[in-house]
Design a protein around this motif. Sequence first.
Motif, PDB file in Angstrom:
ATOM      1  N   TYR A  34       0.852  -1.186   0.000  1.00  0.00           N
ATOM      2  CA  TYR A  34       0.000   0.000   0.000  1.00  0.00           C
ATOM      3  C   TYR A  34       0.886   1.234   0.000  1.00  0.00           C
ATOM      4  O   TYR A  34       2.080   1.139   0.292  1.00  0.00           O
ATOM      5  CB  TYR A  34      -0.990   0.010   1.171  1.00  0.00           C
ATOM      6  N   THR A  71       1.084   5.719   0.697  1.00  0.00           N
ATOM      7  CA  THR A  71       0.478   6.838   1.406  1.00  0.00           C
ATOM      8  C   THR A  71       1.146   8.131   0.972  1.00  0.00           C
ATOM      9  O   THR A  71       2.361   8.158   0.754  1.00  0.00           O
ATOM     10  CB  THR A  71       0.676   6.655   2.927  1.00  0.00           C
ATOM     11  N   THR A  76      -4.288   6.875   1.734  1.00  0.00           N
ATOM     12  CA  THR A  76      -3.557   5.633   1.496  1.00  0.00           C
ATOM     13  C   THR A  76      -4.296   4.859   0.413  1.00  0.00           C
ATOM     14  O   THR A  76      -5.521   4.745   0.466  1.00  0.00           O
ATOM     15  CB  THR A  76      -3.484   4.800   2.795  1.00  0.00           C
ATOM     16  N   ARG A 110      -8.116   5.174   1.535  1.00  0.00           N
ATOM     17  CA  ARG A 110      -8.390   5.325   2.971  1.00  0.00           C
ATOM     18  C   ARG A 110      -7.630   6.540   3.486  1.00  0.00           C
ATOM     19  O   ARG A 110      -6.620   6.933   2.914  1.00  0.00           O
ATOM     20  CB  ARG A 110      -7.899   4.095   3.746  1.00  0.00           C
ATOM     21  N   SER A 153      -5.142   8.195   6.163  1.00  0.00           N
ATOM     22  CA  SER A 153      -4.102   7.797   7.121  1.00  0.00           C
ATOM     23  C   SER A 153      -3.557   9.001   7.867  1.00  0.00           C
ATOM     24  O   SER A 153      -3.569  10.120   7.354  1.00  0.00           O
ATOM     25  CB  SER A 153      -2.911   7.147   6.394  1.00  0.00           C
ATOM     26  N   TRP A 203       0.038   9.911  10.286  1.00  0.00           N
ATOM     27  CA  TRP A 203       1.313   9.353  10.730  1.00  0.00           C
ATOM     28  C   TRP A 203       2.054  10.345  11.608  1.00  0.00           C
ATOM     29  O   TRP A 203       1.747  11.538  11.607  1.00  0.00           O
ATOM     30  CB  TRP A 203       2.184   8.929   9.552  1.00  0.00           C
ATOM     31  N   GLN A 256       2.113   4.796  11.699  1.00  0.00           N
ATOM     32  CA  GLN A 256       1.070   5.239  10.771  1.00  0.00           C
ATOM     33  C   GLN A 256      -0.174   4.443  11.071  1.00  0.00           C
ATOM     34  O   GLN A 256      -0.106   3.230  11.288  1.00  0.00           O
ATOM     35  CB  GLN A 256       1.497   5.016   9.319  1.00  0.00           C
ATOM     36  N   THR A 257      -1.299   5.142  11.072  1.00  0.00           N
ATOM     37  CA  THR A 257      -2.553   4.438  11.270  1.00  0.00           C
ATOM     38  C   THR A 257      -3.491   4.793  10.118  1.00  0.00           C
ATOM     39  O   THR A 257      -3.498   5.929   9.640  1.00  0.00           O
ATOM     40  CB  THR A 257      -3.162   4.759  12.658  1.00  0.00           C
ATOM     41  N   THR A 258      -4.249   3.823   9.664  1.00  0.00           N
ATOM     42  CA  THR A 258      -5.122   3.999   8.501  1.00  0.00           C
ATOM     43  C   THR A 258      -6.530   3.559   8.859  1.00  0.00           C
ATOM     44  O   THR A 258      -6.715   2.469   9.424  1.00  0.00           O
ATOM     45  CB  THR A 258      -4.591   3.164   7.310  1.00  0.00           C
ATOM     46  N   ASP A 308      -2.133  -0.736  10.345  1.00  0.00           N
ATOM     47  CA  ASP A 308      -1.298   0.164  11.129  1.00  0.00           C
ATOM     48  C   ASP A 308       0.156  -0.253  10.938  1.00  0.00           C
ATOM     49  O   ASP A 308       0.440  -1.408  10.638  1.00  0.00           O
ATOM     50  CB  ASP A 308      -1.643   0.068  12.624  1.00  0.00           C
TER      51      ASP A 308
END
Lengths: 211, 128
Positions: free
Chosen positions: A70, A72, A101, A108, A110, A112, A133-135, A140
């Motif tokens: 993926y 971002t 992302t 999605r 994200s 970070w 990083q969280t999506t 994550d």
Amino acid sequence: MRPSYQLAAISGLLAGTLPLAVWARPITYPGGVNVMVGHDPLMDMVHTDYTINKNWAVGWADTNYRQDDYNTHGPQVTRGWRWNYPDSQANVYVSGGAGPTFIDDKTRLSGWGGASVDWEDRRFYTQAGTNFQTTANGPDFLWQSARVGVAPYIAEAGGLHSWLMLQVDHTPGEAKTWSATPMLRQFWGDYLWEAGVSTRGGVMLNLMKTF
Amino acid sequence: MKLQYITLALTALSLPAFAAESHENMHKMPDGMMKDMDMSSMDKPATAAQQAQGDKVIIAKVNGLVCDFCAQAIKKTLMKENGVTDVKVDLTAKTVTVGLKADATLEEARLKGLLKDAGYDMTAYKVQ
Ligand SMILES: [Cu+2]
């Protein structure tokens, strides 16, 4: 409080609580632009950061999590602090950003962030950092790392500066959670480059130029 | 989680260096009290190759000079200043020398401010 203890307290806090860019130096002189291109066994990245003043930089980050398929993209902000000593300096950087992302043909959102602390003189270098990083409805990513380095010779301004470094990475979400990367870092003029081989299998190649 | 201990250990390892340097810092004169005399405490004088050329030359002692990126940042910042014709950074002597045109001035406070903006701390100033 003396600066040394402030720094120790801050770095301890960062190491304990915040999940950073290991080698990135987003802040340069005011008005300067740093372009960083990195490749390692997990990801590829391009960061472009503009330095507003000695404490702030704004930029754009493109990260391709190659291993997990993926990518971002989005703007990011970095706040930096520096402590100068007669023969050394220490820095703390905290950065964060947000953007889309692209994963499995879906888009999605994200967010970070990261934090890094380093101390260096002309002979020794230490650094530690953490990135996450969280999506939304997506994966994550958490990455912690530390580095030590030694300069085999002391170069003057304008010369070729070389460092032998060891980076240790901890990525709890990956199949292989720990890895180590011995590497060579060199500076020359406006350029910094690094090359290493990771125990994860694969090479690490980083290039940074200041404009 | 072990990494946290490693990072803490690394931080702890770097502390003796901080302590030693804080001690050195105590000898630094307060702002505005920097005198030419200070320059005589320089570890080593700027070498000829690391000395700026100009009709007038200013030497500043600077804290935080550790690598070529420091030197580049300081050169790029100071070369933007009117009247500055040359900037040299000596990482060993920890000095920045600035060459000026004959009719140009670069006051102590101004240079200190420019260096501060670039991320460094001037501790002594001398017009050669
Ligand atoms: Cu530097």
